[in-house]
Design a protein around this motif. Sequence first.
Motif, short mmCIF file in Angstrom:
data_model
loop_
_atom_site.label_atom_id
_atom_site.label_comp_id
_atom_site.label_asym_id
_atom_site.label_seq_id
_atom_site.Cartn_x
_atom_site.Cartn_y
_atom_site.Cartn_z
N TRP A 73 0.82 -1.21 0.00
CA TRP A 73 0.00 0.00 0.00
C TRP A 73 0.86 1.26 0.00
CZ3 TRP A 73 -5.19 1.05 -0.28
CH2 TRP A 73 -5.61 2.32 0.13
N ASN A 157 -4.74 -8.46 4.29
CA ASN A 157 -5.50 -7.73 3.28
C ASN A 157 -6.91 -7.55 3.84
OD1 ASN A 157 -3.97 -9.37 0.40
ND2 ASN A 157 -3.13 -7.93 1.87
N TYR A 184 -8.81 -4.52 -0.68
CA TYR A 184 -7.37 -4.49 -0.98
C TYR A 184 -6.82 -5.91 -0.99
CZ TYR A 184 -2.38 -3.51 -0.61
OH TYR A 184 -1.02 -3.47 -0.83
N MET A 227 -7.02 -3.09 -5.94
CA MET A 227 -7.98 -2.38 -5.09
C MET A 227 -9.28 -2.29 -5.87
SD MET A 227 -5.36 0.51 -3.67
CE MET A 227 -4.22 0.30 -5.05
#
Length: 371
Positions: A73, A157, A184, A227
Amino acid sequence: NESIFNPYTTTRNENITARLSLEPFKGMRIELNANRTSARSKRSFFRWNEDLGSYVNDNPNETGSFSVSMLTWRTAFKRDDGNAVNQVFNELLTNRQVISGRLGATNPESVLDTTGYFTGYGSTNQDVVIPAFIAAYTGRSASSVNLNPFKQAPMPNWDITYDGLTKMEPFSKWFRTFTLKNSYRSTFSVASYQTNLLYVPGANAVDAAGNYIPQRQIMAVTMQEAMRPLIGFDATLKNGLLAKIEHNRDRNLSLGLTNYQVTETRGKEYVVGTGYRFKNVKLPFSVGDKKPNSDLNIRVDLSIRENVTVIRQMEQRLNQITAGQRVLSIKTSADYVLNQRLNVRLFYDRVVNKPLITTSFPSANSNFGIS
């Protein structure tokens, strides 16, 4: 005896999965998940050796694969400049010297040379490049990242949904349902590896480039990030109108260990959808003994997606856009139930592809019909 041609084989498959559901407050749901999978197969030949007077293990060979959930991320929104140069890739190049120093400190035969790398652990050494790649694209420090790619800990996640806005003004006035979403996924993978036949335990043998020969030969490692959506919502208005808006992003990274380059494919997509159900629509003609009277469902979805592929060469320090396109997609449909045995659907889909580079040509495809 000495003529055994069937190998002795062992296989081991391991799958670790963790899930956690949270509801910190009413309407907010968080689903966390992490996983780690590995597959390993060993084969060798046990044969009797007259000279040694015992059995020997001939030609041991190991193959396998590995994947683990990751957190990338921190680098997901790093952009290229006008020359397709990316800060994260520059971090990868810098990390190599740090990783070389950490590996060199564990080997008394390795010393720092004039290039800034320790002997045997050069800029193209497999054991140097892979941890440098992991550290750069996860946004972690090269001084602390695990040097063994097969020892990466699974990271969480998530899927997040929130539907509590319909209890607040002005959402409660206009919407029957209103759900916000975020999802995600990120995975690090070694698709395949095998025993390096040139590796000799404890010998510190080097290849033509002066790098120590690793025990496992890896052709490529990958990172996949998605995403879907980064942010989005589904809503149903009080009048029955359906609405959906999503912003999706994805990134695929492949580190090749034969050509020492990173292939990066990034995509972003905007999706807008709507639909409506017309209640009790009566047709002017009869099917069988009566006129159909059923709901008419209409759906329209529009998406705009942009993809770009950049090849980043480590030794040449080159960044080049090699592919990319902007895709416009329109999907419409209408369905109606004539009776219990017959459902009629009309549809029209159109996809327009406009390349971002001059070596490709634009195209458009349309599908329409009745079913």
